[in-house]
Design an enzyme around this catalytic site. Structure first.
Site, PDB file in Angstrom:
ATOM      1  CG  ASP A  29      -1.969  -1.126   1.162  1.00  0.00           C
ATOM      2  OD1 ASP A  29      -1.945  -1.925   0.205  1.00  0.00           O
ATOM      3  OD2 ASP A  29      -2.780  -1.237   2.103  1.00  0.00           O
ATOM      4  CD  GLU A  77      -7.163  -0.077   2.815  1.00  0.00           C
ATOM      5  OE1 GLU A  77      -6.060  -0.014   3.386  1.00  0.00           O
ATOM      6  OE2 GLU A  77      -8.254   0.193   3.370  1.00  0.00           O
ATOM      7  CE  LYS A 134      -3.606  -4.365   1.153  1.00  0.00           C
ATOM      8  NZ  LYS A 134      -4.318  -3.514   2.094  1.00  0.00           N
ATOM      9  CE  LYS A 137      -8.347  -0.675   6.947  1.00  0.00           C
ATOM     10  NZ  LYS A 137      -8.266   0.537   6.097  1.00  0.00           N
ATOM     11  CB  VAL A 162       2.354   2.557   4.945  1.00  0.00           C
ATOM     12  CG1 VAL A 162       3.773   3.099   4.931  1.00  0.00           C
ATOM     13  CG2 VAL A 162       1.667   2.836   3.605  1.00  0.00           C
ATOM     14  CB  THR A 163       0.063   2.129   8.658  1.00  0.00           C
ATOM     15  OG1 THR A 163      -1.131   1.430   9.034  1.00  0.00           O
ATOM     16  CG2 THR A 163      -0.300   3.361   7.870  1.00  0.00           C
ATOM     17  CB  CYS A 167      -2.325  -2.615   5.305  1.00  0.00           C
ATOM     18  SG  CYS A 167      -3.982  -1.945   5.058  1.00  0.00           S
ATOM     19  CD  GLN A 207       3.541 -14.536  22.758  1.00  0.00           C
ATOM     20  OE1 GLN A 207       2.998 -15.542  23.189  1.00  0.00           O
ATOM     21  NE2 GLN A 207       2.878 -13.550  22.184  1.00  0.00           N
TER      22      GLN A 207
HETATM   23  C1  C5J Z   1      -3.187   0.586   5.506  1.00  0.00           C
HETATM   24  C2  C5J Z   1      -4.926   1.798   6.642  1.00  0.00           C
HETATM   25  N1  C5J Z   1      -2.665   0.424   4.302  1.00  0.00           N
HETATM   26  N2  C5J Z   1      -4.089   2.259   7.574  1.00  0.00           N
HETATM   27  N3  C5J Z   1      -4.455   1.071   5.589  1.00  0.00           N
HETATM   28  O1  C5J Z   1      -2.532   0.357   6.513  1.00  0.00           O
HETATM   29  O2  C5J Z   1      -6.089   2.054   6.693  1.00  0.00           O
END
Ligand code: C5J
Length: 226
Positions: A29, A77, A134, A137, A162-163, A167, A207
């Protein structure tokens, strides 16, 4: 220049053995809608400039990765222009700013085909690279990504984008449950909330690496150039 089959990379919680015959770089993204003013990220009240530090490391990594002909996958996205794939819950989430589908300075927000939906020019996909659209996320939900990876026998993903906590995290969790090993690169991932970035990375490597590995671009760049 031919690469060894396995590159052993510094990472947490332990070194990551990158199988160069079974890996792909997944760039999540890196779209104008998230990194430039006037897009989806900004519509939610975020300071989009915080994500820009991810661009240079990703650009360098893409160049080194492409030089070896290794596979690159980009995700975006967004929603179809009729918003038929936009759940009402996602549409209604933003109570203050413009909503998904509204007209902004980069066209309709988070809508496929609009200028804001494009990947930033610095990281534009090359011909032949797979670009996954897509609606959610995670990059596995409602996309052909898993089938694409299975057909090519890809088992490992080097993840940037990102972020970090949205996502990237959702995708890494989805990938982990489907049997992929993910190496997430801290300097090539970013968040509007620096504390969420750190926490998200800590969750991945905690973990014993419950969702994957966390590293940086430097060891990978060294390994690709040596
Ligand atoms: C992504 C969002 N790409 N933060 N989307 O992380 O809404």
């Amino acid at each position: 220049m031919s690469l060894p089959r396995v590159l052993t990379l510094d990472a947490d919680p332990r070194p990551f053995a990158l199988d160069t015959a079974a890996c792909a770089l997944l760039v999540i993204d890196m779209q104008r809608d998230f990194l430039e003013p006037g897009g989806f990220g900004a519509s939610l009240g975020n300071d989009v400039s915080l994500l820009r530090r991810t661009i240079e490391p990703t650009r360098h990594l893409l160049a080194a990765w492409r030089a070896h002909g290794l596979p690159v996958i980009h995700t975006r996205e967004g929603h179809d222009p009729a918003l038929a794939d936009l759940p009402r819950s996602k549409y209604e989430r933003n109570l203050t700013g413009p909503r998904i589908g509204d007209l902004g300075p980069m066209g309709r927000i988070l809508v496929r085909g609009e200028p804001g939906h494009a990947i930033i020019h610095e990281l534009a996909p090359h011909a032949g690279e797979y670009v996954i659209d897509k609606p959610g996320k995670g990059a596995f939900w409602a996309t052909p990504l898993h089938a694409h990876l299975q057909e090519r026998r890809i088992r490992q993903l080097v993840v940037t984008g990102v972020t970090t906590e949205v996502c990237v995290h959702t995708t890494v969790r989805e990938a982990n449950d489907r049997g992929y090993d993910c190496l997430v690169l801290a300097d090539a991932t970013g968040s509007y909330f620096p504390e969420f970035h750190l926490a998200a990375l800590a969750m991945i490597r905690a973990q014993g690496g419950i969702f994957g590995w966390v590293g940086t671009t430097a060891p990978l760049l060294r390994a690709l150039s040596s």
